[in-house]
Design an enzyme around this catalytic site. Structure first.
Site, short mmCIF file in Angstrom:
data_model
loop_
_atom_site.label_atom_id
_atom_site.label_comp_id
_atom_site.label_asym_id
_atom_site.label_seq_id
_atom_site.Cartn_x
_atom_site.Cartn_y
_atom_site.Cartn_z
N THR A 250 4.77 -3.69 -0.82
CA THR A 250 5.20 -4.47 0.63
C THR A 250 5.51 -6.09 -0.02
OG1 THR A 250 3.01 -4.94 1.03
CG2 THR A 250 4.10 -3.23 2.25
N THR B 292 4.73 -9.34 0.19
CA THR B 292 3.87 -10.34 -0.25
C THR B 292 2.99 -9.78 -1.37
OG1 THR B 292 4.00 -11.52 1.88
CG2 THR B 292 2.04 -12.20 0.51
N CYS B 293 2.56 -8.56 -1.16
CA CYS B 293 1.56 -7.79 -1.96
C CYS B 293 2.15 -7.66 -3.24
CB CYS B 293 1.35 -6.46 -1.30
SG CYS B 293 0.51 -6.69 0.24
N SER B 294 3.36 -7.40 -3.44
CA SER B 294 4.22 -7.20 -4.81
C SER B 294 4.50 -8.34 -5.37
CB SER B 294 5.34 -6.23 -4.55
OG SER B 294 4.78 -4.95 -4.43
N LEU C 79 -0.83 -9.22 -5.93
CA LEU C 79 -1.22 -8.55 -7.13
C LEU C 79 -0.91 -9.11 -8.54
CD1 LEU C 79 -2.33 -5.83 -8.71
CD2 LEU C 79 -0.08 -4.68 -7.97
#
Length: 160
Positions: free
Chosen positions: A45, A47-49, A53
């Site tokens: 997703t 923001t996560c990517s 992370l």
């Protein structure tokens, strides 16, 4: 009630891939070590990517220097977590953990309903620092935010 600083990590089983699918119970994962677990609503997703992370990948050595192991968790399957880790060039030692049925997420009391986005039950964005299975620090994001669970923020706010 969500988990709090001073609480013991609840019992659950997570999965990861390392030459096959493996299961690890949280008491083994968190026992006899300092562990920073950060969780994201979903692998791949935005923001996560793009931010969450990658920040932990960049700061991985800073945590390790302090004797802290690092793990990433999402309510996804272990194959997705492995593929995401490879696509993000996750270093050896940064565990990519799957909480496929959200059992651990629910046990922590950090679940959210993402059904409106077609994602079902997911975990809130958070970072949790535990020493020998006892929560020493917990940073949970407000919906739609990304501040307090970032690697940089957590590094500067770790309990001494």
């Amino acid at each position: 009630m969500p988990i709090q600083v001073g609480d013991h990590i609840p019992e659950a089983v997570l999965a990861y891939i390392d030459n096959g699918v493996h299961r690890i119970d949280t008491h083994t994962l968190f026992g006899d070590r300092k562990l920073l677990l950060f969780a994201v609503p979903g692998a791949f997703t935005p923001t996560c990517s793009e931010r969450h992370l990658p920040g932990f990948v960049e700061q991985f050595d800073a945590f390790r220097t302090r004797g802290i192991e690092v793990a990433c968790m999402a309510v996804n399957d272990p194959f997705v977590m492995q593929a995401w880790g490879k696509s993000q060039h996750v270093p050896d030692g940064l565990r990519m953990l799957a909480d496929g049925n959200a059992d651990f997420t629910r046990a922590l009391g950090l679940q959210m309903d993402a059904s409106g986005y077609g994602m079902g039950v997911r975990c809130k964005r958070f970072a949790l620092y535990a020493d020998n299975g006892v929560v020493q620090g917990l940073w949970v994001e407000a919906p739609g935010e990304f501040r307090v669970s970032s690697a940089e923020y957590v590094l500067t706010h770790l309990p001494q």
